[in-house]
Scaffold this active site. Structure first.
Site, PDB file in Angstrom:
ATOM      1  N   GLY A  13       1.071  -1.218  -0.047  1.00 35.12           N
ATOM      2  CA  GLY A  13      -0.120   0.100  -0.039  1.00 35.12           C
ATOM      3  C   GLY A  13       0.758   1.321  -0.091  1.00 35.12           C
ATOM      4  N   ALA A  14       1.817   1.364  -1.023  1.00 36.58           N
ATOM      5  CA  ALA A  14       2.758   2.497  -1.061  1.00 36.58           C
ATOM      6  C   ALA A  14       2.455   3.523  -1.907  1.00 36.58           C
ATOM      7  CB  ALA A  14       4.029   1.975  -1.068  1.00 36.58           C
ATOM      8  N   SER A  15       1.266   3.465  -2.510  1.00 32.87           N
ATOM      9  CA  SER A  15       0.866   4.104  -3.582  1.00 32.87           C
ATOM     10  C   SER A  15       0.554   5.542  -3.200  1.00 32.87           C
ATOM     11  CB  SER A  15      -0.269   3.991  -4.519  1.00 32.87           C
ATOM     12  OG  SER A  15      -1.105   3.331  -3.828  1.00 32.87           O
ATOM     13  N   ARG A  16      -0.029   5.557  -1.844  1.00 38.64           N
ATOM     14  CA  ARG A  16      -0.585   6.800  -1.349  1.00 38.64           C
ATOM     15  C   ARG A  16      -0.451   6.955   0.205  1.00 38.64           C
ATOM     16  NH1 ARG A  16      -5.941   6.282  -1.049  1.00 38.64           N
ATOM     17  NH2 ARG A  16      -6.133   4.024  -1.873  1.00 38.64           N
ATOM     18  N   ASN A  91       1.638  -2.226   5.354  1.00 36.51           N
ATOM     19  CA  ASN A  91       0.803  -1.139   5.462  1.00 36.51           C
ATOM     20  C   ASN A  91      -0.504  -1.061   4.972  1.00 36.51           C
ATOM     21  OD1 ASN A  91       1.014   1.810   5.781  1.00 36.51           O
ATOM     22  ND2 ASN A  91       0.637   1.718   3.762  1.00 36.51           N
ATOM     23  N   SER A 143      -2.850   0.780  14.718  1.00 35.45           N
ATOM     24  CA  SER A 143      -3.614   1.977  14.746  1.00 35.45           C
ATOM     25  C   SER A 143      -4.367   2.269  16.298  1.00 35.45           C
ATOM     26  CB  SER A 143      -5.045   2.049  13.859  1.00 35.45           C
ATOM     27  OG  SER A 143      -5.987   2.757  14.413  1.00 35.45           O
ATOM     28  N   TYR A 156     -12.469  -2.886  12.209  1.00 34.00           N
ATOM     29  CA  TYR A 156     -11.171  -2.212  11.917  1.00 34.00           C
ATOM     30  C   TYR A 156     -10.291  -2.410  12.972  1.00 34.00           C
ATOM     31  CZ  TYR A 156      -7.821   1.866  10.762  1.00 34.00           C
ATOM     32  OH  TYR A 156      -6.464   2.520  10.689  1.00 34.00           O
ATOM     33  N   ALA A 158     -10.841  -4.727  15.417  1.00 35.31           N
ATOM     34  CA  ALA A 158     -10.576  -6.117  15.609  1.00 35.31           C
ATOM     35  C   ALA A 158      -9.428  -6.263  14.797  1.00 35.31           C
ATOM     36  CB  ALA A 158     -11.810  -6.690  15.300  1.00 35.31           C
TER      37      ALA A 158
HETATM   38  P1  NAP Z   1      -4.896   5.363   2.398  1.00 33.49           P
HETATM   39  O1  NAP Z   1      -4.170   6.795   2.086  1.00 33.49           O
HETATM   40  O2  NAP Z   1      -6.187   5.110   2.049  1.00 33.49           O
HETATM   41  O3  NAP Z   1      -3.855   4.398   1.609  1.00 33.49           O
HETATM   42  C1  NAP Z   1      -4.129   3.000   1.599  1.00 33.49           C
HETATM   43  C2  NAP Z   1      -3.011   2.375   0.778  1.00 33.49           C
HETATM   44  O4  NAP Z   1      -3.214   0.942   0.762  1.00 33.49           O
HETATM   45  C3  NAP Z   1      -3.067   2.416  -0.761  1.00 33.49           C
HETATM   46  O5  NAP Z   1      -1.646   2.552  -1.083  1.00 33.49           O
HETATM   47  C4  NAP Z   1      -3.859   1.504  -1.163  1.00 33.49           C
HETATM   48  O6  NAP Z   1      -3.511   0.964  -2.583  1.00 33.49           O
HETATM   49  C5  NAP Z   1      -3.324   0.309  -0.310  1.00 33.49           C
HETATM   50  N1  NAP Z   1      -4.195  -0.901  -0.306  1.00 33.49           N
HETATM   51  C6  NAP Z   1      -5.539  -1.119   0.064  1.00 33.49           C
HETATM   52  N2  NAP Z   1      -6.161  -2.181  -0.193  1.00 33.49           N
HETATM   53  C7  NAP Z   1      -5.074  -3.031  -0.640  1.00 33.49           C
HETATM   54  C8  NAP Z   1      -4.839  -4.286  -1.203  1.00 33.49           C
HETATM   55  N3  NAP Z   1      -5.988  -5.020  -0.818  1.00 33.49           N
HETATM   56  N4  NAP Z   1      -3.918  -4.627  -1.739  1.00 33.49           N
HETATM   57  C9  NAP Z   1      -2.776  -3.828  -1.777  1.00 33.49           C
HETATM   58  N5  NAP Z   1      -2.762  -2.537  -1.371  1.00 33.49           N
HETATM   59  C10 NAP Z   1      -4.124  -2.191  -0.906  1.00 33.49           C
HETATM   60  O7  NAP Z   1      -4.396   4.757   3.794  1.00 33.49           O
HETATM   61  P2  NAP Z   1      -3.400   5.460   4.822  1.00 33.49           P
HETATM   62  O8  NAP Z   1      -4.189   6.463   5.562  1.00 33.49           O
HETATM   63  O9  NAP Z   1      -1.971   5.748   4.264  1.00 33.49           O
HETATM   64  O10 NAP Z   1      -3.349   4.124   5.792  1.00 33.49           O
HETATM   65  C11 NAP Z   1      -2.130   3.460   5.778  1.00 33.49           C
HETATM   66  C12 NAP Z   1      -2.135   2.572   6.910  1.00 33.49           C
HETATM   67  O11 NAP Z   1      -2.098   3.039   8.153  1.00 33.49           O
HETATM   68  C13 NAP Z   1      -3.416   1.486   6.941  1.00 33.49           C
HETATM   69  O12 NAP Z   1      -3.134   0.342   7.580  1.00 33.49           O
HETATM   70  C14 NAP Z   1      -4.417   2.242   8.008  1.00 33.49           C
HETATM   71  O13 NAP Z   1      -5.272   1.524   8.638  1.00 33.49           O
HETATM   72  C15 NAP Z   1      -3.274   2.573   9.008  1.00 33.49           C
HETATM   73  N6  NAP Z   1      -3.650   3.980   9.645  1.00 33.49           N
HETATM   74  C16 NAP Z   1      -4.071   5.042   9.188  1.00 33.49           C
HETATM   75  C17 NAP Z   1      -4.476   6.095   9.956  1.00 33.49           C
HETATM   76  C18 NAP Z   1      -4.682   7.369   9.447  1.00 33.49           C
HETATM   77  O14 NAP Z   1      -5.133   8.311  10.121  1.00 33.49           O
HETATM   78  N7  NAP Z   1      -4.746   7.779   8.119  1.00 33.49           N
HETATM   79  C19 NAP Z   1      -4.401   5.982  11.337  1.00 33.49           C
HETATM   80  C20 NAP Z   1      -3.946   4.622  11.775  1.00 33.49           C
HETATM   81  C21 NAP Z   1      -3.626   3.624  11.097  1.00 33.49           C
HETATM   82  P3  NAP Z   1      -4.327   1.789  -3.920  1.00 33.49           P
HETATM   83  O15 NAP Z   1      -3.949   3.171  -3.986  1.00 33.49           O
HETATM   84  O16 NAP Z   1      -3.908   0.784  -5.192  1.00 33.49           O
HETATM   85  O17 NAP Z   1      -5.689   1.502  -3.706  1.00 33.49           O
END
Ligand code: NAP
Length: 249
Positions: A13-16, A91, A143, A156, A158
């Site tokens: 999940g490193a695209s974004r 991630n 998280s 989430y 869980a």
């Molecule tokens: P995000 O901006 O929504 O990005 C999610 C990333 O995961 C994207 O690169 C997406 O790929 C990839 N992804 C989703 N489903 C996938 C799959 N089945 N196979 C491969 N890649 C997949 O999320 P983020 O906020 O950066 O969160 C990253 C991590 O941190 C997650 O595990 C999230 O639960 C955790 N987290 C985030 C926060 C927060 O406040 N943002 C807080 C606590 C924990 P595509 O772009 O190709 O869809």
């Protein structure tokens, strides 16, 4: 933190968002980085381009890590392109929020598969190679929801709590082999995942954060960079909260 000359790192999940920042940070530190994505090909290519633009090595690898065969194929593809994965950052994650009383089986299952089972799939596929070379670094993205629960996020929370038990068990299984496994528990980080929250909800959240702001993806990336470094060889089975003090006790 010392430069890690040429170690192979896979960031799912490193695209974004957070994964992108982790990949860029590891690339800048000298890791050769596999940038995994599911559907955001252009964004993944842009992440890899940023790494290459700074003099690093990166390659993009599409795979749905919620599917065990695809996760296995991803690890194989990275090994073929860069060499066996030495640093695995699990991630990728999604949210499908709903109150428990209304939660549909698909909302439950999609989140458990993407956020928790994927860590089992990717780690299992990576760990044999790590055991062979007696070196490995595994970091999974948990998280604060996994630490404290969150209304509307039973699925989430869980999954994110499950990651903690999984990582600690892996850490115990391979501690003697030069492999560490840890989790990072971000609070609220400014990414696509949190961008759709209404302004009043965001303001309410910020009031609960002692540091008084949302985290930036780079705040989390620095913690990951530490945990995967040689300097963190004696840190395993731990959870580092990167949450502006939200869950301090
Ligand atoms: P995000 O901006 O929504 O990005 C999610 C990333 O995961 C994207 O690169 C997406 O790929 C990839 N992804 C989703 N489903 C996938 C799959 N089945 N196979 C491969 N890649 C997949 O999320 P983020 O906020 O950066 O969160 C990253 C991590 O941190 C997650 O595990 C999230 O639960 C955790 N987290 C985030 C926060 C927060 O406040 N943002 C807080 C606590 C924990 P595509 O772009 O190709 O869809």
């Amino acid at each position: 933190m010392s430069e890690q000359h040429g170690r192979v790192a896979l960031v799912t999940g490193a695209s974004r968002g957070i994964g992108r920042a982790v990949a860029i940070r590891l690339g800048a530190l000298g890791y050769r980085v596999a940038v995994n994505y599911q559907s955001s090909e252009a964004a993944a290519k842009e992440t890899a381009e940023v790494i290459r633009g700074a003099g690093g090595t990166a390659f993009t690898a599409q795979a749905d890590i919620s599917d065990q065969d695809e996760a296995k194929g991803l690890l194989e593809a990275v090994a073929k392109e860069l060499g066996p994965v030495e640093v695995l950052v699990c991630n990728a994650g999604i949210t499908r929020d709903n109150l428990l009383i209304r939660m549909k089986p698909t909302e439950w299952n999609d989140v458990i598969r993407t956020n928790l089972s994927s860590v089992y799939y990717c780690t299992q596929a990576a760990i044999r190679g790590m055991i062979k070379t007696r070196f490995g670094r595994i970091v999974a993205m948990s998280s604060v929801a996994g630490l404290a629960g969150n209304p509307g996020q039973a699925n989430y929370a869980a999954a994110k709590a499950g990651i903690l038990g999984l990582v600690k068990s892996i850490a115990r299984e391979v501690a003697s082999r030069g492999i560490t496994a840890n989790a990072v528990a971000p609070g609220y980080v400014d990414t696509d995942m949190t961008s759709s929250l209404p302004v009043d909800v965001k303001e309410g959240i910020i009031r609960q954060i002692p540091i008084g702001r949302y985290g930036m993806p780079e705040d989390v990336a620095h913690a990951v960079a530490y945990l995967v470094s040689d300097e963190a060889a004696y840190v395993t089975g731990q959870v580092i909260a990167v949450d502006g003090g939200m869950t301090m006790q």
